[in-house]
Write a protein that holds these residues in place. Structure first.
Motif, mmCIF file in Angstrom:
data_model
loop_
_atom_site.group_PDB
_atom_site.id
_atom_site.type_symbol
_atom_site.label_atom_id
_atom_site.label_comp_id
_atom_site.label_asym_id
_atom_site.label_seq_id
_atom_site.Cartn_x
_atom_site.Cartn_y
_atom_site.Cartn_z
ATOM 1 N N TRP A 219 62.283 6.163 71.483
ATOM 2 C CA TRP A 219 61.016 5.398 72.064
ATOM 3 C C TRP A 219 62.584 4.964 73.639
ATOM 4 O O TRP A 219 62.039 3.692 74.758
ATOM 5 C CB TRP A 219 61.726 3.800 71.546
ATOM 6 N N MET A 220 63.239 5.507 74.057
ATOM 7 C CA MET A 220 63.671 5.364 74.910
ATOM 8 C C MET A 220 63.433 5.686 76.723
ATOM 9 O O MET A 220 63.378 4.808 77.533
ATOM 10 C CB MET A 220 65.712 6.174 75.113
ATOM 11 N N VAL A 221 62.353 7.356 76.290
ATOM 12 C CA VAL A 221 61.644 7.413 77.429
ATOM 13 C C VAL A 221 60.306 7.665 76.818
ATOM 14 O O VAL A 221 60.274 8.335 76.890
ATOM 15 C CB VAL A 221 61.904 7.973 77.756
ATOM 16 N N PRO A 222 59.478 6.652 76.044
ATOM 17 C CA PRO A 222 58.288 7.511 75.435
ATOM 18 C C PRO A 222 57.499 8.607 75.934
ATOM 19 O O PRO A 222 57.717 8.547 77.829
ATOM 20 C CB PRO A 222 57.754 6.047 75.332
ATOM 21 N N GLY A 223 57.368 9.658 75.351
ATOM 22 C CA GLY A 223 56.830 10.948 75.648
ATOM 23 C C GLY A 223 57.025 11.420 76.669
ATOM 24 O O GLY A 223 56.827 12.086 76.860
ATOM 25 N N PHE A 224 58.556 10.792 76.640
ATOM 26 C CA PHE A 224 59.623 12.505 76.802
ATOM 27 C C PHE A 224 59.424 13.604 76.879
ATOM 28 O O PHE A 224 59.009 14.016 75.832
ATOM 29 C CB PHE A 224 61.384 11.960 76.930
ATOM 30 N N THR A 225 59.704 14.914 78.339
ATOM 31 C CA THR A 225 59.632 15.788 77.409
ATOM 32 C C THR A 225 60.111 16.650 78.878
ATOM 33 O O THR A 225 59.928 16.178 79.883
ATOM 34 C CB THR A 225 57.653 16.846 77.686
ATOM 35 N N VAL A 226 60.432 18.107 78.514
ATOM 36 C CA VAL A 226 61.085 18.356 79.320
ATOM 37 C C VAL A 226 60.683 18.446 80.770
ATOM 38 O O VAL A 226 61.134 18.723 82.068
ATOM 39 C CB VAL A 226 62.217 19.727 78.882
ATOM 40 N N GLU A 227 58.883 19.430 80.412
ATOM 41 C CA GLU A 227 58.639 20.155 81.648
ATOM 42 C C GLU A 227 57.800 18.760 82.680
ATOM 43 O O GLU A 227 58.021 18.494 83.755
ATOM 44 C CB GLU A 227 57.380 20.155 80.907
ATOM 45 N N ALA A 228 57.837 17.304 81.644
ATOM 46 C CA ALA A 228 57.290 15.734 82.727
ATOM 47 C C ALA A 228 58.187 15.259 83.233
ATOM 48 O O ALA A 228 58.084 14.781 84.702
ATOM 49 C CB ALA A 228 56.346 14.966 81.696
ATOM 50 N N TYR A 229 59.798 15.517 83.061
ATOM 51 C CA TYR A 229 60.917 15.222 83.944
ATOM 52 C C TYR A 229 61.596 16.020 84.268
ATOM 53 O O TYR A 229 62.178 15.607 84.539
ATOM 54 C CB TYR A 229 61.091 13.739 82.895
ATOM 55 N N GLU A 230 61.131 17.596 84.244
ATOM 56 C CA GLU A 230 62.072 18.745 85.025
ATOM 57 C C GLU A 230 62.510 18.371 86.262
ATOM 58 O O GLU A 230 63.639 18.750 86.391
ATOM 59 C CB GLU A 230 61.030 19.603 85.104
ATOM 60 N N PRO A 231 62.252 17.912 87.507
ATOM 61 C CA PRO A 231 62.776 17.398 88.278
ATOM 62 C C PRO A 231 64.015 16.168 88.613
ATOM 63 O O PRO A 231 64.971 16.685 89.043
ATOM 64 C CB PRO A 231 61.427 16.890 89.842
ATOM 65 N N ARG A 232 63.089 14.941 87.667
ATOM 66 C CA ARG A 232 64.774 14.062 87.523
ATOM 67 C C ARG A 232 65.674 15.294 86.849
ATOM 68 O O ARG A 232 66.301 14.646 87.259
ATOM 69 C CB ARG A 232 64.143 13.058 87.459
ATOM 70 N N LEU A 233 65.487 15.563 85.955
ATOM 71 C CA LEU A 233 66.845 16.615 85.023
ATOM 72 C C LEU A 233 67.183 16.853 86.087
ATOM 73 O O LEU A 233 68.739 17.519 85.481
ATOM 74 C CB LEU A 233 65.708 17.409 83.642
ATOM 75 N N ARG A 234 66.889 18.423 86.993
ATOM 76 C CA ARG A 234 67.421 19.062 87.752
ATOM 77 C C ARG A 234 68.220 18.166 88.707
ATOM 78 O O ARG A 234 69.038 18.397 88.953
ATOM 79 C CB ARG A 234 66.532 19.774 88.304
ATOM 80 N N ALA A 235 67.543 17.298 89.526
ATOM 81 C CA ALA A 235 68.828 16.476 90.071
ATOM 82 C C ALA A 235 69.205 15.484 89.111
ATOM 83 O O ALA A 235 70.946 15.264 90.017
ATOM 84 C CB ALA A 235 67.602 15.529 91.087
ATOM 85 N N LEU A 236 69.730 15.067 87.989
ATOM 86 C CA LEU A 236 70.788 14.475 87.314
ATOM 87 C C LEU A 236 71.716 15.478 86.767
ATOM 88 O O LEU A 236 72.673 15.104 87.017
ATOM 89 C CB LEU A 236 70.101 13.829 86.054
ATOM 90 N N HIS A 237 71.401 16.573 86.638
ATOM 91 C CA HIS A 237 71.992 17.925 86.224
ATOM 92 C C HIS A 237 72.778 18.057 87.542
ATOM 93 O O HIS A 237 74.488 18.053 87.926
ATOM 94 C CB HIS A 237 71.206 19.066 85.720
ATOM 95 N N GLU A 238 72.377 18.025 88.466
ATOM 96 C CA GLU A 238 73.630 18.378 90.158
ATOM 97 C C GLU A 238 74.327 16.875 89.878
ATOM 98 O O GLU A 238 75.431 17.374 90.893
ATOM 99 C CB GLU A 238 72.141 18.894 91.123
#
Length: 261
Positions: A219-238
């Motif tokens: 319920w934190m980020v409803p519908g979360f998938t890596v594919e949908a949020y890949e750009p934000r995940l990559r930026a957070l990783h960096e």
């Protein structure tokens, strides 16, 4: 987490995706994410209350881990203990985890009436229910019985939520407020005898921890998938690689409510 900082984004994300999400065992996060614990020690406190109860219901028990911990440390196990859970994988896990304690686990949707008779329990407990159904809690408590629970409070982990979803409306920020829940409990006929709230520091040391957390706490980020949020995940990783852990704050409150005699 120097080892994580030297690993690729793709490897870390794949690891976060591969970890099973059933139950509420968070041991996988050790060394890669931390969360301060509330000062009141909910599970240990629950163990003390279990020893004094005859009939207990644990609502939305998850994988049964918290209730099992408390039962294992109780000086006396109540004669009757039941638990409800609405998500099928957790229901199966809770049945396995709680079977040694003689707990009956009932599959029951989170928003459905509790499948028990009026006044069936002298203690109802819950750790992090999606939403407390106060009228149902009051109904299944016997007169003089107690609801003892730890709830998620307002704007919990919103630093992470808003990183992915953007600024949230005020209504979302004030939902789950302890003052609102006090009023709802009182409207259901319960007397709130204790209410304590704390905000607690969390740290995510790599992107695998973020991915697994968002897959587990859906319920934190409803519908979360890596594919949908890949750009934000990559930026957070960096960002984590360059600056260190991503910091957020969880919100928790302890509530004890009594049904009048």
């Amino acid at each position: 987490m120097s080892e994580s900082r030297n690993r690729s984004f793709e490897d870390l994300v794949a690891e976060g995706v591969a970890v099973p999400t059933e139950g509420w065992d968070f041991s996988w996060f050790e060394g890669r994410a931390t969360e301060a614990r509330p000062s009141w020690g909910y599970a240990v406190s629950l163990a003390g209350r279990l020893a004094e109860a005859r009939a207990v219901l644990d609502v939305q028990t998850g994988g049964g881990e918290v209730l099992a911990f408390a039962l294992g440390r109780a000086a006396r196990v109540p004669a009757r203990v039941a638990a409800t859970e609405g998500w099928a994988p957790n229901t199966a896990k809770a049945t396995q985890v709680l079977r040694p304690y003689g707990v009956v686990v009932v599959a029951s949707p989170e928003d459905a009436p509790l499948p028990f008779a009026d006044g069936a329990f002298d203690l109802v407990s819950s750790r992090h229910p999606v939403r407390p159904h106060w009228t149902e809690i009051a109904r299944v408590l016997r007169p003089g019985g107690t609801y003892f629970a730890q709830h998620v409070g307002p704007a919990s982990v919103f630093e992470l939520i808003e990183y992915f979803l953007g600024l949230q409306p005020e209504e979302a920020r004030t939902a789950r407020h302890p003052d609102r829940e006090r009023a709802e409990a009182q409207a259901a006929g319960l007397e709130v005898v204790d209410l304590r709230a704390e905000r607690l520091r969390m740290e995510f040391h790599d992107i695998a921890a973020v991915v697994h957390f968002l897959r587990k706490v859906i319920w934190m980020v409803p519908g979360f998938t890596v594919e949908a949020y890949e750009p934000r995940l990559r930026a957070l990783h960096e960002r984590i690689t360059a600056e260190g852990p991503f910091v957020a704050y969880s919100s928790r409150h302890l509530i004890e409510a009594r049904k009048p005699d």
